[in-house]
Design a protein around this motif. Sequence first.
Motif, PDB file in Angstrom:
ATOM      1  N   TRP A  43       1.138  14.147  -7.356  1.00  0.00           N
ATOM      2  CA  TRP A  43       0.517  15.160  -7.025  1.00  0.00           C
ATOM      3  C   TRP A  43       1.704  16.207  -6.437  1.00  0.00           C
ATOM      4  O   TRP A  43       0.850  17.394  -5.909  1.00  0.00           O
ATOM      5  CB  TRP A  43      -0.395  14.765  -5.970  1.00  0.00           C
ATOM      6  CG  TRP A  43      -1.621  14.020  -6.548  1.00  0.00           C
ATOM      7  CD1 TRP A  43      -1.856  12.712  -6.699  1.00  0.00           C
ATOM      8  CD2 TRP A  43      -2.785  14.572  -7.092  1.00  0.00           C
ATOM      9  NE1 TRP A  43      -2.936  12.515  -7.405  1.00  0.00           N
ATOM     10  CE2 TRP A  43      -3.667  13.587  -7.681  1.00  0.00           C
ATOM     11  CE3 TRP A  43      -3.426  16.021  -7.395  1.00  0.00           C
ATOM     12  CZ2 TRP A  43      -4.717  13.683  -8.287  1.00  0.00           C
ATOM     13  CZ3 TRP A  43      -4.427  16.168  -7.714  1.00  0.00           C
ATOM     14  CH2 TRP A  43      -5.280  14.852  -8.532  1.00  0.00           C
ATOM     15  N   GLY A  44       2.728  16.199  -6.643  1.00  0.00           N
ATOM     16  CA  GLY A  44       3.500  17.231  -6.007  1.00  0.00           C
ATOM     17  C   GLY A  44       3.748  17.295  -4.495  1.00  0.00           C
ATOM     18  O   GLY A  44       4.091  18.466  -4.109  1.00  0.00           O
ATOM     19  N   GLN A  45       3.506  15.979  -4.024  1.00  0.00           N
ATOM     20  CA  GLN A  45       3.584  16.095  -2.353  1.00  0.00           C
ATOM     21  C   GLN A  45       4.879  15.181  -2.081  1.00  0.00           C
ATOM     22  O   GLN A  45       5.193  14.303  -2.858  1.00  0.00           O
ATOM     23  CB  GLN A  45       2.380  15.453  -1.820  1.00  0.00           C
ATOM     24  CG  GLN A  45       0.812  16.479  -2.037  1.00  0.00           C
ATOM     25  CD  GLN A  45      -0.087  15.837  -1.519  1.00  0.00           C
ATOM     26  OE1 GLN A  45      -0.023  14.846  -0.641  1.00  0.00           O
ATOM     27  NE2 GLN A  45      -1.458  16.377  -1.573  1.00  0.00           N
ATOM     28  N   SER A  46       5.325  15.474  -0.905  1.00  0.00           N
ATOM     29  CA  SER A  46       6.462  14.722  -0.528  1.00  0.00           C
ATOM     30  C   SER A  46       6.218  13.348  -0.018  1.00  0.00           C
ATOM     31  O   SER A  46       5.205  13.320   0.937  1.00  0.00           O
ATOM     32  CB  SER A  46       7.383  15.543   0.774  1.00  0.00           C
ATOM     33  OG  SER A  46       8.421  14.630   0.961  1.00  0.00           O
ATOM     34  N   THR A  56       0.690  -1.197  -0.044  1.00  0.00           N
ATOM     35  CA  THR A  56      -0.087   0.035   0.214  1.00  0.00           C
ATOM     36  C   THR A  56       0.974   1.218  -0.019  1.00  0.00           C
ATOM     37  O   THR A  56       0.808   2.296  -0.767  1.00  0.00           O
ATOM     38  CB  THR A  56      -0.989  -0.032   1.306  1.00  0.00           C
ATOM     39  OG1 THR A  56      -1.830  -1.086   1.068  1.00  0.00           O
ATOM     40  CG2 THR A  56      -1.915   1.312   1.292  1.00  0.00           C
ATOM     41  N   TYR A  57       1.930   1.024   0.773  1.00  0.00           N
ATOM     42  CA  TYR A  57       2.839   2.393   0.966  1.00  0.00           C
ATOM     43  C   TYR A  57       3.619   2.629  -0.420  1.00  0.00           C
ATOM     44  O   TYR A  57       3.992   3.581  -0.887  1.00  0.00           O
ATOM     45  CB  TYR A  57       3.788   2.494   2.367  1.00  0.00           C
ATOM     46  CG  TYR A  57       2.720   2.853   3.430  1.00  0.00           C
ATOM     47  CD1 TYR A  57       2.457   4.176   3.648  1.00  0.00           C
ATOM     48  CD2 TYR A  57       2.404   2.034   4.244  1.00  0.00           C
ATOM     49  CE1 TYR A  57       1.896   4.585   4.728  1.00  0.00           C
ATOM     50  CE2 TYR A  57       1.806   2.103   5.458  1.00  0.00           C
ATOM     51  CZ  TYR A  57       1.365   3.731   5.573  1.00  0.00           C
ATOM     52  OH  TYR A  57       0.810   3.963   6.711  1.00  0.00           O
ATOM     53  N   ASP A  58       3.958   1.482  -0.787  1.00  0.00           N
ATOM     54  CA  ASP A  58       4.875   1.483  -2.090  1.00  0.00           C
ATOM     55  C   ASP A  58       4.119   1.982  -3.190  1.00  0.00           C
ATOM     56  O   ASP A  58       4.361   2.783  -4.052  1.00  0.00           O
ATOM     57  CB  ASP A  58       5.307   0.090  -2.602  1.00  0.00           C
ATOM     58  CG  ASP A  58       6.342  -0.009  -3.481  1.00  0.00           C
ATOM     59  OD1 ASP A  58       7.403   0.702  -3.245  1.00  0.00           O
ATOM     60  OD2 ASP A  58       6.123  -1.040  -4.346  1.00  0.00           O
ATOM     61  N   ASP A  59       2.805   1.676  -3.313  1.00  0.00           N
ATOM     62  CA  ASP A  59       1.795   2.447  -4.399  1.00  0.00           C
ATOM     63  C   ASP A  59       1.461   3.800  -4.139  1.00  0.00           C
ATOM     64  O   ASP A  59       1.350   4.445  -5.102  1.00  0.00           O
ATOM     65  CB  ASP A  59       0.516   1.428  -4.133  1.00  0.00           C
ATOM     66  CG  ASP A  59       0.685  -0.154  -4.837  1.00  0.00           C
ATOM     67  OD1 ASP A  59       1.668  -0.307  -5.462  1.00  0.00           O
ATOM     68  OD2 ASP A  59      -0.341  -0.706  -4.435  1.00  0.00           O
ATOM     69  N   LEU A  60       1.782   4.216  -2.929  1.00  0.00           N
ATOM     70  CA  LEU A  60       1.263   5.639  -2.428  1.00  0.00           C
ATOM     71  C   LEU A  60       2.554   6.489  -2.966  1.00  0.00           C
ATOM     72  O   LEU A  60       2.184   7.717  -3.305  1.00  0.00           O
ATOM     73  CB  LEU A  60       1.124   5.660  -1.138  1.00  0.00           C
ATOM     74  CG  LEU A  60       0.377   6.823  -0.546  1.00  0.00           C
ATOM     75  CD1 LEU A  60      -0.768   7.326  -1.424  1.00  0.00           C
ATOM     76  CD2 LEU A  60       0.354   6.821   0.955  1.00  0.00           C
TER      77      LEU A  60
END
Length: 128
Positions: free
Chosen positions: A79-82, A68-72
């Motif tokens: 989206w330009g977020q860190s 899940t985190y890997d896909d995120l």
Amino acid sequence: MDSISLGVPEPLLERLPTDDEVAEADMKEAVAGWEQRLNQALEAADDDREAAGQVLDALDRFEQRYETYDDLVPELRAWGQSPIYAIAWRTLYADVIAQIHDHDELAEYIDRERNARLVEDGIRLRDL
């Protein structure tokens, strides 16, 4: 079966933003909780196979969360977020999985239980 000891790797904590102590505390609290629940499951199990089954269930959840985190990560970047926190949690899950597998006695039972589940599900080597 011996109890499980887990921890948050220091290099992972060093990569977190220096102005955020909450993430470090959250990770340490999460790992301590996982360790406690896994050890309670080991103590409550009637035999080694049941204990391995409980640990394997936890490993499956950790692997799902890792994915899940890997896909995120790419989604956050798009989206330009860190993605620093997603990367940190992904790395933590991978490290906890490795720490569990490093317990030699437990790793043997986990492999057996994983293979038993494959057979119970009707999956055979010729199907792979």
